[in-house]
Design a protein around this motif. Structure first.
Motif, PDB file in Angstrom:
ATOM      1  N   ILE A   1       0.840  -1.188   0.000  1.00 36.40           N
ATOM      2  CA  ILE A   1       0.000   0.000   0.000  1.00 36.40           C
ATOM      3  C   ILE A   1       0.882   1.247   0.000  1.00 36.40           C
ATOM      4  O   ILE A   1       2.103   1.170   0.177  1.00 36.40           O
ATOM      5  CB  ILE A   1      -0.960   0.036   1.210  1.00 36.40           C
ATOM      6  N   GLU A   2       0.253   2.402  -0.151  1.00 35.32           N
ATOM      7  CA  GLU A   2       0.988   3.660  -0.305  1.00 35.32           C
ATOM      8  C   GLU A   2       1.864   3.970   0.898  1.00 35.32           C
ATOM      9  O   GLU A   2       3.014   4.401   0.749  1.00 35.32           O
ATOM     10  CB  GLU A   2      -0.007   4.796  -0.547  1.00 35.32           C
ATOM     11  N   VAL A   3       1.349   3.764   2.107  1.00 35.36           N
ATOM     12  CA  VAL A   3       2.146   4.105   3.293  1.00 35.36           C
ATOM     13  C   VAL A   3       3.381   3.218   3.423  1.00 35.36           C
ATOM     14  O   VAL A   3       4.375   3.627   4.045  1.00 35.36           O
ATOM     15  CB  VAL A   3       1.297   4.043   4.581  1.00 35.36           C
ATOM     16  N   ASP A   4       3.357   2.017   2.834  1.00 39.20           N
ATOM     17  CA  ASP A   4       4.559   1.178   2.823  1.00 39.20           C
ATOM     18  C   ASP A   4       5.667   1.859   2.034  1.00 39.20           C
ATOM     19  O   ASP A   4       6.839   1.825   2.425  1.00 39.20           O
ATOM     20  CB  ASP A   4       4.253  -0.190   2.215  1.00 39.20           C
ATOM     21  N   LEU A   5       5.309   2.471   0.913  1.00 40.90           N
ATOM     22  CA  LEU A   5       6.300   3.183   0.100  1.00 40.90           C
ATOM     23  C   LEU A   5       6.844   4.391   0.860  1.00 40.90           C
ATOM     24  O   LEU A   5       8.049   4.669   0.830  1.00 40.90           O
ATOM     25  CB  LEU A   5       5.666   3.640  -1.222  1.00 40.90           C
ATOM     26  N   ILE A   6       5.973   5.092   1.556  1.00 40.44           N
ATOM     27  CA  ILE A   6       6.414   6.271   2.307  1.00 40.44           C
ATOM     28  C   ILE A   6       7.333   5.856   3.451  1.00 40.44           C
ATOM     29  O   ILE A   6       8.307   6.547   3.772  1.00 40.44           O
ATOM     30  CB  ILE A   6       5.192   7.057   2.817  1.00 40.44           C
ATOM     31  N   GLU A   7       7.042   4.714   4.062  1.00 33.14           N
ATOM     32  CA  GLU A   7       7.926   4.199   5.109  1.00 33.14           C
ATOM     33  C   GLU A   7       9.307   3.902   4.535  1.00 33.14           C
ATOM     34  O   GLU A   7      10.335   4.182   5.173  1.00 33.14           O
ATOM     35  CB  GLU A   7       7.334   2.940   5.726  1.00 33.14           C
TER      36      GLU A   7
END
Length: 796
Positions: A461-467
């Motif tokens: 998901i998107e927040v995985d990329l931001i992490e």
């Protein structure tokens, strides 16, 4: 996972020292547990060759050896049982410095043992701080260069780094995965090993069938014939395995373990001549037997995935192979296995049999689902170099419908800036994601479509990329921002009492708050509540925590019992929590407050009498709770019954006619069963109901006098004061402030089966003084109503 720093630096060699590397990977989320040297701090030790080994003339357990360092020969007395002519070993010459267990060091000197001179020392592993093995002196490879410094020959100037990975980072359970991570963090090139497919030299293959494609969507195998089982794994491989915490066994097993460490793909090698029919990947039959490689005999459960041939299970898939088809020193033909197993199919299965293997550790966390064929080619390449043989074609069976899909994730620049609290340049976002091996394509103004590689199964998901952006950018490089938010005052509901105020009220009355488990033993639950059938847990921790409680009493009484067993005689406990009440197919989670008291009414002291608590003590505590919300007049106590309470000391707590709780004494038989000492009293009330009250309203205090009349009524024994009170209030007029019971009499002058209730009735008018005629009129009306409803008469 343990790994050798030297091995890592063969793939990526950033310009930082060991401590810098350790700090860097820790800050990136790969916590380093330990760093230790591969060997102790020694010097002056070389590769020596024993030319002769003869019995010591004065000692049965010693030998006199002639040792060469390549240029000179030395006489050395040795007590190791494996010292023999032709052996190459670690030779500490005179002047060499060796480590000691206490951290100090000692210097090798010329010595005389039983009248024979010794010029040096032949060393075991533990004497050099390499391992704990003291079974004999080191045995080096036959081609070890005599006279070469041992540290240089074995590459002992190295560190073993132990990383404690979080379960989502299974991609780093390999040297390649760690190298990829270190390369990203340092913007350093990574020299990935390029494995070329090995062309088939023979046409032999072994048939494969997938009967459980959802659990094993890909299975790759290869036949290799005519290997040399007597060959030895090369020193470099044995050392890399050892420094990763894996013991060398035989060349075939060593190769599969090496590929597991190098690529992260678990593998297994079967003895081809012991397999029959075909390989079938299926679920086990309940009770199906299997003897594992460690000799353990297990009866398989039907939720366990197995590798089977026509005769039955030959391996526990993703966990451990079977003893019957394992490779031995006589194995000439092998079948290599490399498969992708679903995480859900493997998770928890090893633990169910008391196992934990390197293979299960990886499959439970996830393995690259596109790695299997490459792993077979790499293992084939190594095996042909070490044990020789002829390789057949690679056989692959896959179910595309059950394989994972490539993730495409939308990433918004605005979301990155919002979560990281600063403006990260778009170019840097693209550069970091590209370094991580992700494919990035712009899909609009400030947006990207990111394709995730198969080895990063933790990104979805998107927040995985931001992490990932935050991790690689550096957590300690992110700006410090004080959170800002609108914090309006929360409205205070005056008609509702806070849960904290309820707690404080009981604490002020000498109670202590307890927190007990929501899961209790099924038999205990039935003893305290026969109204509800408690919901059973599918996978309870223990038999004592098998069902969800429908009342808070079992936990509180057990807590009181625990305290009594530890010489605590005066106990006051309460708990607020949820009880779980089945409502058809639904489960009602209801907030409740409950309490338990036992022991003396007052704490021990010279001024107080040692009087035990009774029903009215706990009833008084409950009444104080009911009064908190200003609606005490809406509650009443009615004689009732409850399976856990004493038949003659049980009251149902009602609010406007609806049952909201119980108060009473613990049932004698239950108290005896639990081994409780003395009388125990309990209460339990619906917490939400208790907190709901009335909004306070101001009314002017009357300046006119109160008028009081006392009457004594003779009523039947079964008539309660509460019923009498309600009847009086209904007839005594609007200005009747209080109906108080101040005496109950049974005895001489009162018929058997009757009792006398002495009531005090108080009136007060807000704007004038009430006359005797008005008060006498309402008293007469109330007495008449009591006579009609209860047969009550005034006592003479």
């Amino acid at each position: 996972m343990k790994f050798s720093e030297q091995w890592l630096r063969e793939l990526v060699n950033p310009a930082i020292d060991t401590q810098g590397l350790v700090d860097q990977v820790t800050m990136a989320g790969l916590e380093v547990d330990d760093v230790e040297a591969v060997a102790g701090d020694f010097s002056g030790v070389v590769v020596g060759e024993i030319l002769t080994a003869e019995q010591h003339p004065n000692a049965d357990k010693l030998q006199v050896c002639t040792v060469s360092d390549g240029s000179e020969q030395f006489q050395v007395v040795c007590g190791a049982p494996n010292a023999r002519a032709g052996l190459k070993t670690a030779f500490a010459k005179v002047g060499a410095v060796l480590p000691t267990p206490d951290g100090s060091e000692f210097k090798i000197k010329k010595a005389k043992l039983r009248q024979v001179e010794s010029f040096g020392m032949l060393c075991a592993d533990d004497e050099l701080g390499i391992s704990d093995d003291h079974g004999g002196i080191m045995e080096l490879a036959a081609d070890a260069p005599v006279g070469e410094d041992l540290r240089a020959y074995l590459g002992l100037d190295d560190q073993i780094i132990d990383i404690d990975l979080t379960p989502n980072r299974g991609d780093c359970l390999s040297i390649r995965g760690l190298a990829r991570e270190v390369g990203v963090l340092n913007k350093a090139p990574v020299q990935f090993l390029e494995t070329q497919p090995t062309a088939a030299q023979i046409d032999d293959s072994f048939p494969i069938a997938l009967e459980a494609p959802q659990a094993c969507p890909r299975y790759v195998g290869r036949v290799i014939r005519n290997i040399n089982p007597q060959a030895a794994a090369p020193l470099w491989m044995v050392e890399k395995l050892r420094r990763s915490g894996i013991r060398s066994i035989d060349p075939v097993v060593d190769v599969t373990n090496y590929v597991l460490l190098e690529l992260g793909q678990p593998m297994h090698a079967f003895d081809l001549d012991k397999l029959s029919g075909k390989i079938t990947v299926r679920m086990a039959k309940q009770g199906e037997p299997l003897t594992l490689l460690d000799g353990q005999q297990v009866e398989l459960n039907d939720d366990t995935l197995v590798i089977a041939d026509d005769n039955g299970a030959v391996a526990m898939a993703g966990i451990m192979g079977g003893e019957a088809t394992g490779c031995t020193a006589e194995t000439n033909n092998i079948f290599l296995e490399s498969a992708f197993f679903s995480q859900l199919a493997i998770a928890g299965r090893a633990r169910a049999y008391g196992l934990h293997t390197d293979s299960s550790h990886r499959f439970e966390r996830g393995v690259d689902w596109q790695l299997q064929a490459q792993a077979v080619d790499r293992a084939t390449e190594l095996l042909l170099q070490i044990v020789g043989g002829e390789a057949g074609p690679v056989t692959e069976v896959a179910s595309e419908d059950h394989l994972p899909k490539v993730e495409n994730i939308r990433l918004r620049h605005s979301k990155v800036n919002q979560l990281l609290a600063f403006e990260m340049p778009a170019a840097e976002i693209e550069e970091i994601l590209t370094r991580l091996g992700l494919q990035v394509e712009a899909s609009g103004e400030g947006e990207w479509q990111v394709t995730v590689p198969s080895y990063r199964f933790d990104i979805s998901i998107e927040v995985d990329l931001i992490e990932e952006l935050a991790r690689v950018y550096g957590y300690n490089n992110l700006p410090v921002r004080t959170p800002t938010a609108s914090l309006p005052l929360k409205p205070d509901q005056e008609a509702k009492v806070s849960e904290q105020k309820v707690r404080d009220s009981l604490i002020a009355r000498g109670y202590q708050e307890a927190i007990t488990y929501s899961f209790i033993e099924a038999g205990l639950q039935q003893q305290f509540d026969d109204k509800y059938e408690a919901m059973a847990l599918a996978n309870p921790i223990s038999a004592e925590m098998a069902v969800m409680r429908t009342t808070l009493w079992p936990g509180l009484v057990k807590a009181a019992q625990y305290n009594q067993n530890r010489q605590q005689s005066r106990i006051r406990l309460f708990e607020t929590g949820q009880r779980f009440l089945p409502q058809g197919e639904e489960l009602l989670q209801q907030n409740a407050i409950a309490g338990v008291i036992t022991g003396n009414r007052q704490p021990e002291g010279w001024t107080g009498a040692n009087e035990p608590v009774d029903f009215f003590d706990i009833k008084g505590d409950v009444e104080s709770l009911l009064a908190l919300a200003g609606a005490a007049d809406e509650y009443s106590f009615v004689a009732g019954s409850h399976v856990a309470l004493h038949p003659g000391q049980t009251a149902v707590i009602q609010r406007n006619g609806n049952t909201v709780g119980y108060v009473g004494a613990l049932h004698p038989s239950l108290a005896k069963t639990l081994g409780m000492k003395g009388a125990v009293f309990l209460f339990e009330i619906e917490l939400d109901c208790l907190r709901e009250g009335r909004l306070s309203r101001f009314s002017e205090l009357s300046k006119f006098p109160e008028s009081r009349r006392d009457i004594a009524l003779v009523v039947d024994e079964n008539v309660t004061f509460e019923a009498v009170r309600q009847c009086v209030l209904g007839k005594a007029g609007d200005y009747c402030k209080e109906v108080n019971l101040f005496d109950v009499y049974r005895g001489q002058g009162i018929e058997s089966g009757k009792k006398s209730l002495a009531l005090g009735l108080t009136w007060q008018h807000p704007s004038r003084t009430l006359t005797d005629e008005e008060i006498n009129s309402v008293i007469n009306e109330a007495v008449s109503a009591l006579n009609t409803e209860f047969g009550a008469v005034l006592r003479e």
